[in-house]
Design a protein around this motif. Structure first.
Motif, short mmCIF file in Angstrom:
data_model
loop_
_atom_site.label_atom_id
_atom_site.label_comp_id
_atom_site.label_asym_id
_atom_site.label_seq_id
_atom_site.Cartn_x
_atom_site.Cartn_y
_atom_site.Cartn_z
N GLN A 47 0.81 -1.23 0.00
CA GLN A 47 0.00 0.00 0.00
C GLN A 47 0.84 1.28 0.00
O GLN A 47 0.29 2.36 -0.16
CB GLN A 47 -0.91 0.03 1.23
N TYR A 48 2.14 1.16 0.20
CA TYR A 48 2.98 2.35 0.37
C TYR A 48 4.21 2.26 -0.53
O TYR A 48 4.64 1.18 -0.91
CB TYR A 48 3.41 2.49 1.83
N PRO A 49 4.82 3.42 -0.84
CA PRO A 49 6.02 3.38 -1.67
C PRO A 49 7.18 2.65 -0.99
O PRO A 49 7.29 2.66 0.24
CB PRO A 49 6.38 4.87 -1.84
N GLN A 50 8.00 2.04 -1.80
CA GLN A 50 9.22 1.41 -1.28
C GLN A 50 10.23 2.52 -0.99
O GLN A 50 10.33 3.50 -1.70
CB GLN A 50 9.80 0.45 -2.31
N THR A 51 10.98 2.34 0.10
CA THR A 51 11.95 3.38 0.49
C THR A 51 13.29 3.17 -0.21
O THR A 51 13.53 2.16 -0.88
CB THR A 51 12.20 3.35 2.01
N ALA A 52 14.18 4.12 0.03
CA ALA A 52 15.56 3.99 -0.40
C ALA A 52 16.15 2.75 0.27
O ALA A 52 15.66 2.30 1.30
CB ALA A 52 16.34 5.24 0.01
N GLN A 53 17.20 2.21 -0.28
CA GLN A 53 17.84 1.01 0.28
C GLN A 53 18.49 1.28 1.63
O GLN A 53 18.56 0.41 2.47
CB GLN A 53 18.87 0.47 -0.71
N ASN A 54 19.00 2.49 1.81
CA ASN A 54 19.72 2.84 3.05
C ASN A 54 19.02 4.00 3.76
O ASN A 54 18.30 4.78 3.14
CB ASN A 54 21.17 3.24 2.73
#
Length: 133
Positions: free
Chosen positions: A124-131
């Motif tokens: 349901q939500y955007p994926q974040t940066a890897q770090n």
């Protein structure tokens, strides 16, 4: 003229320094009103206050609901430099309340970091940066 990361840090610090985590508030603890005018509330109030303040400051922000600490929980995601990060102002607020202390363990963190003690429907939500930021 502030950068978005400076705005996020300022709002996080302001909420944490001026709010006591308290379920039995003078007003509904789930609202920005209680956070801003009474200095007390719970996670939903913290997250909605961050949402309103950062949205007004021009930061792309989302309200997130999930689980943490064995129960329902709310926090935010913010977009900086094209990448999403989690912001949990409630968990950045030390307990017992210490108005002069702000923690940053949950400031601009990745899905991987937050997944250690938070759960949510990641579809349901955007994926974040890897770090972390």
């Amino acid at each position: 003229d502030w950068s978005d990361d400076k705005k996020v840090r300022y709002v996080n610090d302001y909420i944490v320094r001026h709010t006591t985590y308290k379920l039995k508030s003078k007003e509904s603890p789930y609202t920005p009103y209680s956070i801003l005018f009474n200095g007390e509330g719970v996670c939903e109030g913290y997250a909605l206050t961050a949402y309103l303040l950062l949205q007004a400051a021009g930061v792309d922000i989302r309200y997130i609901s999930g689980h943490a600490g064995g129960g329902l929980h709310a926090w935010n995601m913010v977009k900086l430099e094209g990448q999403w990060y989690h912001l949990d102002t409630t968990w950045n607020d030390p307990i017992p309340n210490r108005p002069d202390e702000v923690q940053e363990d949950y400031l601009l963190v990745s899905d991987q970091t937050l997944s250690k003690d938070h759960t949510w429907n990641k579809k349901q939500y955007p994926q974040t940066a890897q770090n972390d930021y």
